[in-house]
Design an enzyme around this catalytic site. Structure first.
Site, PDB file in Angstrom:
ATOM      1  N   THR A  72       0.846  -1.197   0.000  1.00 12.82           N
ATOM      2  CA  THR A  72       0.000   0.000   0.000  1.00 12.82           C
ATOM      3  C   THR A  72       0.879   1.243   0.000  1.00 12.82           C
ATOM      4  OG1 THR A  72      -1.796  -1.122   1.139  1.00 12.82           O
ATOM      5  CG2 THR A  72      -1.724   1.269   1.362  1.00 12.82           C
ATOM      6  N   ASP A  74       6.256  -4.254  -1.341  1.00  9.02           N
ATOM      7  CA  ASP A  74       5.595  -3.163  -0.624  1.00  9.02           C
ATOM      8  C   ASP A  74       6.573  -1.990  -0.490  1.00  9.02           C
ATOM      9  OD1 ASP A  74       3.819  -1.689   0.899  1.00  9.02           O
ATOM     10  OD2 ASP A  74       3.543  -3.213   2.454  1.00  9.02           O
ATOM     11  N   ALA A 127       7.993   1.412   1.951  1.00 14.23           N
ATOM     12  CA  ALA A 127       8.375   1.588   3.359  1.00 14.23           C
ATOM     13  C   ALA A 127       8.583   3.071   3.623  1.00 14.23           C
ATOM     14  CB  ALA A 127       9.657   0.819   3.673  1.00 14.23           C
ATOM     15  N   ASP A 128       8.488   3.432   4.886  1.00 16.05           N
ATOM     16  CA  ASP A 128       8.750   4.818   5.259  1.00 16.05           C
ATOM     17  C   ASP A 128      10.228   5.033   5.582  1.00 16.05           C
ATOM     18  OD1 ASP A 128       5.973   5.788   5.158  1.00 16.05           O
ATOM     19  OD2 ASP A 128       5.698   4.262   6.697  1.00 16.05           O
ATOM     20  N   GLY A 171       1.033   5.048   5.578  1.00 17.43           N
ATOM     21  CA  GLY A 171      -0.243   5.037   4.860  1.00 17.43           C
ATOM     22  C   GLY A 171      -1.358   4.363   5.632  1.00 17.43           C
ATOM     23  N   GLU A 228      -0.289  -5.160   6.158  1.00 16.61           N
ATOM     24  CA  GLU A 228       1.024  -5.261   5.509  1.00 16.61           C
ATOM     25  C   GLU A 228       1.933  -6.236   6.246  1.00 16.61           C
ATOM     26  OE1 GLU A 228       1.325  -0.810   3.510  1.00 16.61           O
ATOM     27  OE2 GLU A 228       2.075  -1.109   5.537  1.00 16.61           O
TER      28      GLU A 228
HETATM   29  O1  5RP Z   1       3.645   1.534   4.990  1.00 13.32           O
HETATM   30  C1  5RP Z   1       3.032   2.040   4.100  1.00 13.32           C
HETATM   31  C2  5RP Z   1       1.556   2.179   4.118  1.00 13.32           C
HETATM   32  O2  5RP Z   1       1.024   1.764   5.341  1.00 13.32           O
HETATM   33  C3  5RP Z   1       3.746   2.551   2.898  1.00 13.32           C
HETATM   34  O3  5RP Z   1       4.440   1.514   2.327  1.00 13.32           O
HETATM   35  C4  5RP Z   1       4.693   3.628   3.322  1.00 13.32           C
HETATM   36  O4  5RP Z   1       3.959   4.615   4.009  1.00 13.32           O
HETATM   37  C5  5RP Z   1       5.416   4.234   2.119  1.00 13.32           C
HETATM   38  O5  5RP Z   1       4.491   4.946   1.343  1.00 13.32           O
HETATM   39  P1  5RP Z   1       4.915   5.685   0.010  1.00 13.32           P
HETATM   40  O6  5RP Z   1       5.308   4.628  -0.957  1.00 13.32           O
HETATM   41  O7  5RP Z   1       3.676   6.432  -0.403  1.00 13.32           O
HETATM   42  O8  5RP Z   1       6.055   6.610   0.332  1.00 13.32           O
END
Ligand code: 5RP
Length: 262
Positions: free
Chosen positions: A33, A89, A91-92, A105, A111
């Site tokens: 996500t 996926d 990550a932050d 997100g 996740e």
């Molecule tokens: O953990 C997450 C959602 O829960 C996302 O993977 C994380 O926030 C990264 O988001 P983005 O790709 O928009 O930078």
């Protein structure tokens, strides 16, 4: 829409594009996500449509489920899949041991369940997500709404004994109302600045009644694909410890880049 992408979107796109190489015909794939994962879903949708790729996807949020269906990926539940070949996926943050902070997100619970139920987890990220020590990004934890203020107090008390630099805890909001996850829970964001012992913090936080899960992914990620704004891609593999570099020529196609609202 303009076909000109910002450097950050180019970085996310090339990471996602590179990660499609891990996907093989017949696989059951966990779909992450967020904005980077949305690029991946779009790229996989193109492969399904144009190359006849046959995969079944397990989305990690209602947003990703909708996008996956829109681009023609067969969507199944985790209970139908039971176990997955691969999850990709975003990550932050990620550190040198490929430990992560996720949940920016709001989808950290699904996740983490989906990634843990996968033979391999590949993270796709722009280079700005790389950190020496986790914690600059606020750590999200999912808590049940019942008694959330008491849970928050217990979290704050717990943080007093932990190796962190900040201890502010805030309830995530959606405008004027608390944010709700897909499971109907709230998110507390922990502003810690630096997490000294991430594994210990993860275990201790999950012991607090009312906490469902936290956004620290320890020993779950196998590979991080890092995109750069100029099209370069690095691959860090936890087993091989290698850093490969390649370069993508970014072909901007309006149908692929349109409408990524996440
Ligand atoms: O953990 C997450 C959602 O829960 C996302 O993977 C994380 O926030 C990264 O988001 P983005 O790709 O928009 O930078």
């Amino acid at each position: 829409m303009s076909s000109e992408l910002s450097p950050i979107d180019k970085a996310k796109f090339v990471a996602a594009k590179q990660a499609t190489q891990y996907v093989e015909d017949g696989m059951k794939v966990g779909l992450g996500t967020g904005s980077t994962a949305a690029w991946l879903v779009k790229c996989l949708g193109e492969m399904v449509e144009n190359d006849g790729l046959k995969i079944r996807g397990v989305p990690t949020s209602s947003r990703t489920a909708e996008l996956a269906r829109d681009v023609g990926i067969e969507v199944i539940s985790l209970d139908e899949a039971k176990w997955l070949d691969l999850t990709i996926d975003g990550a932050d943050e990620f550190d040198g041991n490929l430990n992560l902070i996720k949940g920016g997100g709001g989808a950290l619970l699904q996740e983490k369940i989906v990634a843990t139920a996968s033979d391999q987890m590949v993270v796709i990220a722009d280079a700005a997500k790389s950190v020496e020590t986790l914690g600059a990004f606020p750590l999200p934890i999912e808590v049940i709404p019942f008694g959330w203020q008491t849970t928050k107090m217990l979290v704050e008390e717990t943080l007093i004994g932990m190796d962190v630099l900040g201890r502010t805890v805030s309830l995530r909001m959606n405008g004027d109302a608390p944010y709700y996850t897909d499971e109907g829970n709230h998110i507390l964001d922990l502003h810690l600045n630096r997490i000294g012992h991430a594994r210990q913090l993860s275990l201790v936080i999950n012991q607090i009644p009312g906490v469902v899960e936290n956004g620290l992914f320890i020993d779950i990620c196998d590979v991080v694909v890092i995109g750069h704004g100029d099209g370069r891609v690095e691959v860090r593999d936890i087993n091989e410890g290698t850093v490969e570099e390649s370069r993508f020529d970014i072909i901007e196609k309006d149908n692929l880049f349109a409408d990524l609202s996440d």
